[in-house]
Motif scaffolding. Sequence first.
Motif, PDB file in Angstrom:
ATOM      1  N   UNK A   9       0.544  -1.277   0.219  1.00 16.29           N
ATOM      2  CA  UNK A   9      -0.247  -0.350   0.641  1.00 16.29           C
ATOM      3  C   UNK A   9       0.729   1.539  -0.458  1.00 16.29           C
ATOM      4  N   UNK A  10       1.621   1.270   0.790  1.00 17.39           N
ATOM      5  CA  UNK A  10       2.902   2.282   0.699  1.00 17.39           C
ATOM      6  C   UNK A  10       3.420   2.714  -0.270  1.00 17.39           C
ATOM      7  N   UNK A  11       3.942   1.454  -1.297  1.00 15.91           N
ATOM      8  CA  UNK A  11       4.081   1.940  -2.207  1.00 15.91           C
ATOM      9  C   UNK A  11       3.741   1.962  -3.469  1.00 15.91           C
ATOM     10  N   UNK A  12       1.832   1.410  -3.622  1.00 20.24           N
ATOM     11  CA  UNK A  12       1.157   2.058  -4.812  1.00 20.24           C
ATOM     12  C   UNK A  12       0.399   3.779  -4.081  1.00 20.24           C
ATOM     13  N   UNK A  13       0.905   4.147  -3.153  1.00 19.52           N
ATOM     14  CA  UNK A  13       0.400   5.468  -2.975  1.00 19.52           C
ATOM     15  C   UNK A  13       1.306   6.460  -3.656  1.00 19.52           C
ATOM     16  N   UNK A  14       2.740   6.242  -2.675  1.00 22.47           N
ATOM     17  CA  UNK A  14       4.470   6.464  -3.515  1.00 22.47           C
ATOM     18  C   UNK A  14       3.994   7.131  -5.595  1.00 22.47           C
ATOM     19  N   UNK A  15       4.265   5.322  -6.180  1.00 28.10           N
ATOM     20  CA  UNK A  15       3.875   5.622  -7.025  1.00 28.10           C
ATOM     21  C   UNK A  15       3.072   6.277  -7.864  1.00 28.10           C
ATOM     22  N   UNK A  16       1.691   6.140  -7.485  1.00 23.82           N
ATOM     23  CA  UNK A  16       1.077   7.016  -7.985  1.00 23.82           C
ATOM     24  C   UNK A  16       1.321   8.890  -8.084  1.00 23.82           C
ATOM     25  N   UNK A  17       0.887   8.744  -5.974  1.00 23.57           N
ATOM     26  CA  UNK A  17       1.076  10.380  -6.392  1.00 23.57           C
ATOM     27  C   UNK A  17       2.706  11.016  -6.720  1.00 23.57           C
ATOM     28  N   UNK A  18       3.499   9.874  -6.742  1.00 27.19           N
ATOM     29  CA  UNK A  18       4.233  10.428  -7.745  1.00 27.19           C
ATOM     30  C   UNK A  18       5.915  11.242  -5.922  1.00 27.19           C
ATOM     31  N   UNK A  19       5.164  10.163  -5.203  1.00 29.71           N
ATOM     32  CA  UNK A  19       6.366  10.906  -4.335  1.00 29.71           C
ATOM     33  C   UNK A  19       7.283   9.614  -4.087  1.00 29.71           C
ATOM     34  N   UNK A  20       8.239  10.047  -3.456  1.00 27.76           N
ATOM     35  CA  UNK A  20       9.959   9.313  -3.077  1.00 27.76           C
ATOM     36  C   UNK A  20       8.956   8.452  -1.257  1.00 27.76           C
ATOM     37  N   UNK A  21       9.371   7.839  -1.605  1.00 26.51           N
ATOM     38  CA  UNK A  21       9.697   6.340  -0.101  1.00 26.51           C
ATOM     39  C   UNK A  21      10.280   7.475   0.723  1.00 26.51           C
ATOM     40  N   UNK A  22      11.008   8.376   0.628  1.00 26.13           N
ATOM     41  CA  UNK A  22      12.306   8.981   2.084  1.00 26.13           C
ATOM     42  C   UNK A  22      11.446   9.708   2.005  1.00 26.13           C
ATOM     43  N   UNK A  23      10.090  10.458   1.345  1.00 22.17           N
ATOM     44  CA  UNK A  23       9.754  11.868   2.090  1.00 22.17           C
ATOM     45  C   UNK A  23       8.486  11.311   3.341  1.00 22.17           C
ATOM     46  N   UNK A  24       7.579   9.776   3.111  1.00 27.92           N
ATOM     47  CA  UNK A  24       7.154   8.992   4.003  1.00 27.92           C
ATOM     48  C   UNK A  24       7.814   8.790   4.871  1.00 27.92           C
ATOM     49  N   UNK A  25       9.302   8.431   4.892  1.00 22.02           N
ATOM     50  CA  UNK A  25      10.399   8.127   5.932  1.00 22.02           C
ATOM     51  C   UNK A  25      10.628   9.649   6.871  1.00 22.02           C
ATOM     52  N   UNK A  26      10.410  10.386   5.927  1.00 21.10           N
ATOM     53  CA  UNK A  26      10.735  11.874   6.695  1.00 21.10           C
ATOM     54  C   UNK A  26       9.665  12.321   7.581  1.00 21.10           C
ATOM     55  N   UNK A  27       8.422  12.179   7.458  1.00 23.77           N
ATOM     56  CA  UNK A  27       7.582  12.255   7.695  1.00 23.77           C
ATOM     57  C   UNK A  27       7.197  11.961   9.270  1.00 23.77           C
ATOM     58  N   UNK A  28       7.830  10.471   8.683  1.00 21.80           N
ATOM     59  CA  UNK A  28       7.202   9.238   9.688  1.00 21.80           C
ATOM     60  C   UNK A  28       8.241   9.807  11.204  1.00 21.80           C
ATOM     61  N   UNK A  29       9.454   9.723  10.250  1.00 26.35           N
ATOM     62  CA  UNK A  29      10.536  10.442  11.734  1.00 26.35           C
ATOM     63  C   UNK A  29       9.972  11.289  12.532  1.00 26.35           C
ATOM     64  N   UNK A  30       8.970  12.605  11.809  1.00 26.61           N
ATOM     65  CA  UNK A  30       9.258  14.168  13.023  1.00 26.61           C
ATOM     66  C   UNK A  30       7.416  13.888  13.831  1.00 26.61           C
TER      67      UNK A  30
END
Length: 233
Positions: free
Chosen positions: A84-105
């Motif tokens: 699901x993370x892959x799918x959201x990132x792929x279709x919204x064209x964001x990098x997993x690193x953006x999700x990781x950065x938010x998750x860390x905060x």
Amino acid sequence: MIGGLAAALIHRERWYAPAAVEREVDIYAVGTAPAPGRVRLRRLRRALPAGQVEAIGGLRVTSAARTAIDVARWEVNDDTAIAKIDAVCNRSRIAVSEVSALARGLRGLHGLQRVRSLLRWCDQRADSPPETRLRLLIVRSDLPDPTPQVEIHNEYGVKVATADLAYEVGKVAVFYDGDVHRGRSTWEYDARVNAELSELGWQVVRVTGSMLRNPRAVLRQIGASLERGRARV
């Protein structure tokens, strides 16, 4: 504000969101207002920060990165959460690193620590959940990690195919073939691609859903192709 897979649908996720939204929609709200039918209310003590909210088509939704975190932490199966993370990132064209950065905060969200631990397995290049499943099978094995979505060109620079996963050293291209590949026109296209890739020195491994029920056999086939490729280098 729209969240979860309903937000994922607005971010153009196409694998999990359409069916989920037919059943129920997640809405974030401050306070304790009663939820109408087929709405799952996610109550907030305070409004989400501006960086976790977007306006798309006049609708307020969680940002793509926050949406990816939410759909993963509300999913009980780890591999499905990764997909699901892959799918959201792929279709919204964001990098997993953006999700990781938010998750860390973030702090205090149920399931957040689990999502953080899963993000290392995610890759926004995965074009479908079966491709994620196939990639996870390989990267968790003793085989080297493949590269997702590799474009292969002929000697004239014309693209022949995009391999779902590939080993450029050794020239092994791995494709996941879903139900669409059973049609005659697609089958003929795949046969032509196989022939062209063979002429270019590539070995092709095509994997189906039924083959994934025997993961050891899939890994043996890919491993054997890699050995042949190394012998030719």
